[in-house]
Design a protein around this motif. Structure first.
Motif, PDB file in Angstrom:
ATOM      1  N   VAL A   1    -114.670   6.633 -19.045  1.00  0.00           N
ATOM      2  CA  VAL A   1    -114.721   7.529 -17.888  1.00  0.00           C
ATOM      3  C   VAL A   1    -113.880   8.758 -18.186  1.00  0.00           C
ATOM      4  CG1 VAL A   1    -114.356   7.710 -15.417  1.00  0.00           C
ATOM      5  CG2 VAL A   1    -114.820   5.484 -16.414  1.00  0.00           C
ATOM      6  N   LYS A   2    -114.461   9.937 -17.941  1.00  0.00           N
ATOM      7  CA  LYS A   2    -113.732  11.175 -18.149  1.00  0.00           C
ATOM      8  C   LYS A   2    -112.865  11.475 -16.929  1.00  0.00           C
ATOM      9  CE  LYS A   2    -114.217  15.991 -19.392  1.00  0.00           C
ATOM     10  NZ  LYS A   2    -115.106  17.111 -19.644  1.00  0.00           N
ATOM     11  N   GLN A   3    -111.620  11.859 -17.181  1.00  0.00           N
ATOM     12  CA  GLN A   3    -110.725  12.238 -16.096  1.00  0.00           C
ATOM     13  C   GLN A   3    -111.090  13.651 -15.660  1.00  0.00           C
ATOM     14  OE1 GLN A   3    -106.705  13.046 -17.173  1.00  0.00           O
ATOM     15  NE2 GLN A   3    -105.920  12.525 -15.158  1.00  0.00           N
ATOM     16  N   GLU A   4    -111.539  13.785 -14.429  1.00  0.00           N
ATOM     17  CA  GLU A   4    -111.953  15.082 -13.902  1.00  0.00           C
ATOM     18  C   GLU A   4    -110.855  15.651 -13.012  1.00  0.00           C
ATOM     19  OE1 GLU A   4    -114.759  16.563 -14.697  1.00  0.00           O
ATOM     20  OE2 GLU A   4    -115.731  14.906 -15.727  1.00  0.00           O
ATOM     21  N   ARG A   5    -110.946  16.945 -12.770  1.00  0.00           N
ATOM     22  CA  ARG A   5    -110.046  17.544 -11.797  1.00  0.00           C
ATOM     23  C   ARG A   5    -110.410  17.027 -10.419  1.00  0.00           C
ATOM     24  NH1 ARG A   5    -111.298  22.727 -14.614  1.00  0.00           N
ATOM     25  NH2 ARG A   5    -109.702  22.880 -16.212  1.00  0.00           N
ATOM     26  N   LYS A   6    -109.495  17.157  -9.484  1.00  0.00           N
ATOM     27  CA  LYS A   6    -109.738  16.639  -8.139  1.00  0.00           C
ATOM     28  C   LYS A   6    -111.001  17.244  -7.539  1.00  0.00           C
ATOM     29  CE  LYS A   6    -105.077  15.426  -6.962  1.00  0.00           C
ATOM     30  NZ  LYS A   6    -103.980  15.561  -6.035  1.00  0.00           N
ATOM     31  N   ASN A   7    -111.756  16.409  -6.879  1.00  0.00           N
ATOM     32  CA  ASN A   7    -112.972  16.758  -6.139  1.00  0.00           C
ATOM     33  C   ASN A   7    -114.116  17.278  -7.005  1.00  0.00           C
ATOM     34  OD1 ASN A   7    -111.657  16.064  -3.755  1.00  0.00           O
ATOM     35  ND2 ASN A   7    -110.861  18.129  -3.490  1.00  0.00           N
ATOM     36  N   GLU A   8    -114.015  17.159  -8.332  1.00  0.00           N
ATOM     37  CA  GLU A   8    -115.140  17.567  -9.173  1.00  0.00           C
ATOM     38  C   GLU A   8    -116.214  16.486  -9.185  1.00  0.00           C
ATOM     39  OE1 GLU A   8    -114.743  19.003 -13.155  1.00  0.00           O
ATOM     40  OE2 GLU A   8    -113.129  20.334 -12.575  1.00  0.00           O
ATOM     41  N   LYS A   9    -115.813  15.305  -9.560  1.00  0.00           N
ATOM     42  CA  LYS A   9    -116.749  14.186  -9.611  1.00  0.00           C
ATOM     43  C   LYS A   9    -116.122  13.004  -8.893  1.00  0.00           C
ATOM     44  CE  LYS A   9    -119.674  15.528 -13.140  1.00  0.00           C
ATOM     45  NZ  LYS A   9    -120.891  15.178 -13.715  1.00  0.00           N
ATOM     46  N   LYS A  10    -116.597  12.731  -7.710  1.00  0.00           N
ATOM     47  CA  LYS A  10    -116.029  11.655  -6.909  1.00  0.00           C
ATOM     48  C   LYS A  10    -116.310  10.290  -7.525  1.00  0.00           C
ATOM     49  CE  LYS A  10    -115.779   9.872  -2.278  1.00  0.00           C
ATOM     50  NZ  LYS A  10    -116.319   9.887  -0.935  1.00  0.00           N
ATOM     51  N   ILE A  11    -117.477  10.126  -8.159  1.00  0.00           N
ATOM     52  CA  ILE A  11    -117.819   8.825  -8.735  1.00  0.00           C
ATOM     53  C   ILE A  11    -116.859   8.444  -9.859  1.00  0.00           C
ATOM     54  CG2 ILE A  11    -119.543   9.711 -10.355  1.00  0.00           C
ATOM     55  CD1 ILE A  11    -119.771   6.395  -8.458  1.00  0.00           C
ATOM     56  N   ASN A  12    -116.425   9.407 -10.676  1.00  0.00           N
ATOM     57  CA  ASN A  12    -115.458   9.102 -11.734  1.00  0.00           C
ATOM     58  C   ASN A  12    -114.144   8.625 -11.137  1.00  0.00           C
ATOM     59  OD1 ASN A  12    -117.351   9.861 -13.573  1.00  0.00           O
ATOM     60  ND2 ASN A  12    -116.230  11.621 -14.345  1.00  0.00           N
ATOM     61  N   PHE A  13    -113.720   9.248 -10.050  1.00  0.00           N
ATOM     62  CA  PHE A  13    -112.485   8.848  -9.374  1.00  0.00           C
ATOM     63  C   PHE A  13    -112.605   7.421  -8.838  1.00  0.00           C
ATOM     64  CE2 PHE A  13    -109.810   8.725  -5.520  1.00  0.00           C
ATOM     65  CZ  PHE A  13    -108.590   8.962  -6.117  1.00  0.00           C
ATOM     66  N   ILE A  14    -113.759   7.098  -8.262  1.00  0.00           N
ATOM     67  CA  ILE A  14    -113.988   5.747  -7.741  1.00  0.00           C
ATOM     68  C   ILE A  14    -113.953   4.729  -8.866  1.00  0.00           C
ATOM     69  CG2 ILE A  14    -115.737   4.264  -6.691  1.00  0.00           C
ATOM     70  CD1 ILE A  14    -116.530   6.697  -4.968  1.00  0.00           C
ATOM     71  N   ILE A  15    -114.608   5.029  -9.982  1.00  0.00           N
ATOM     72  CA  ILE A  15    -114.637   4.103 -11.125  1.00  0.00           C
ATOM     73  C   ILE A  15    -113.232   3.886 -11.669  1.00  0.00           C
ATOM     74  CG2 ILE A  15    -115.442   3.806 -13.495  1.00  0.00           C
ATOM     75  CD1 ILE A  15    -117.989   5.303 -12.664  1.00  0.00           C
ATOM     76  N   ILE A  16    -112.466   4.960 -11.811  1.00  0.00           N
ATOM     77  CA  ILE A  16    -111.104   4.840 -12.343  1.00  0.00           C
ATOM     78  C   ILE A  16    -110.255   3.964 -11.436  1.00  0.00           C
ATOM     79  CG2 ILE A  16    -108.979   6.122 -12.804  1.00  0.00           C
ATOM     80  CD1 ILE A  16    -110.792   8.434 -13.802  1.00  0.00           C
ATOM     81  N   LYS A  17    -110.328   4.172 -10.128  1.00  0.00           N
ATOM     82  CA  LYS A  17    -109.530   3.373  -9.191  1.00  0.00           C
ATOM     83  C   LYS A  17    -109.955   1.915  -9.198  1.00  0.00           C
ATOM     84  CE  LYS A  17    -106.763   6.477  -8.043  1.00  0.00           C
ATOM     85  NZ  LYS A  17    -105.414   6.390  -8.542  1.00  0.00           N
ATOM     86  N   LEU A  18    -111.246   1.656  -9.286  1.00  0.00           N
ATOM     87  CA  LEU A  18    -111.737   0.282  -9.335  1.00  0.00           C
ATOM     88  C   LEU A  18    -111.283  -0.407 -10.619  1.00  0.00           C
ATOM     89  CD1 LEU A  18    -113.452  -1.777  -7.816  1.00  0.00           C
ATOM     90  CD2 LEU A  18    -115.428  -0.906  -9.044  1.00  0.00           C
ATOM     91  N   MET A  19    -111.341   0.304 -11.739  1.00  0.00           N
ATOM     92  CA  MET A  19    -110.906  -0.268 -13.011  1.00  0.00           C
ATOM     93  C   MET A  19    -109.396  -0.483 -13.035  1.00  0.00           C
ATOM     94  SD  MET A  19    -113.456  -0.944 -14.945  1.00  0.00           S
ATOM     95  CE  MET A  19    -114.333  -1.403 -13.490  1.00  0.00           C
TER      96      MET A  19
END
Length: 89
Positions: A23-41
């Motif tokens: 998962v690529k670390q995106e800046r805030k609010n760029e890609k919400k799905i990446n943020f969700i995946i990171i938090k779940l992992m």
């Protein structure tokens, strides 16, 4: 954080199928799905089911043996099914 069961199921299925998730670390609010995946992992990392490696704005999550057992139970899979990283060619 509240995550829809449908999203959680698709993320867990992808993780179990491949055995690894990148998962690529995106800046805030760029890609919400990446943020969700990171938090779940990260929640699976804290339970000791997944190993986390971070390098150059990419997260690498690798499934451990305990994680395989957990996901088999969660996804209702038989004992003879393994992730692709565990299969020999």
């Amino acid at each position: 954080m509240i995550i829809a069961k449908k999203q959680k199921l698709s993320i867990y299925t992808q993780l179990f199928r491949d055995g690894v998730l990148v998962v690529k670390q995106e800046r805030k609010n760029e890609k919400k799905i990446n943020f969700i995946i990171i938090k779940l992992m990260k929640s699976l990392v804290s339970k000791g089911l997944v190993k986390e490696q971070f390098s150059w704005r990419f997260y690498y999550f690798t499934l451990k043996e305990e994680g395989i057992k957990f996901l088999r139970n969660y996804l209702h899979l038989p004992e003879n099914v393994f992730p692709l990283t565990y299969k020999q060619i």
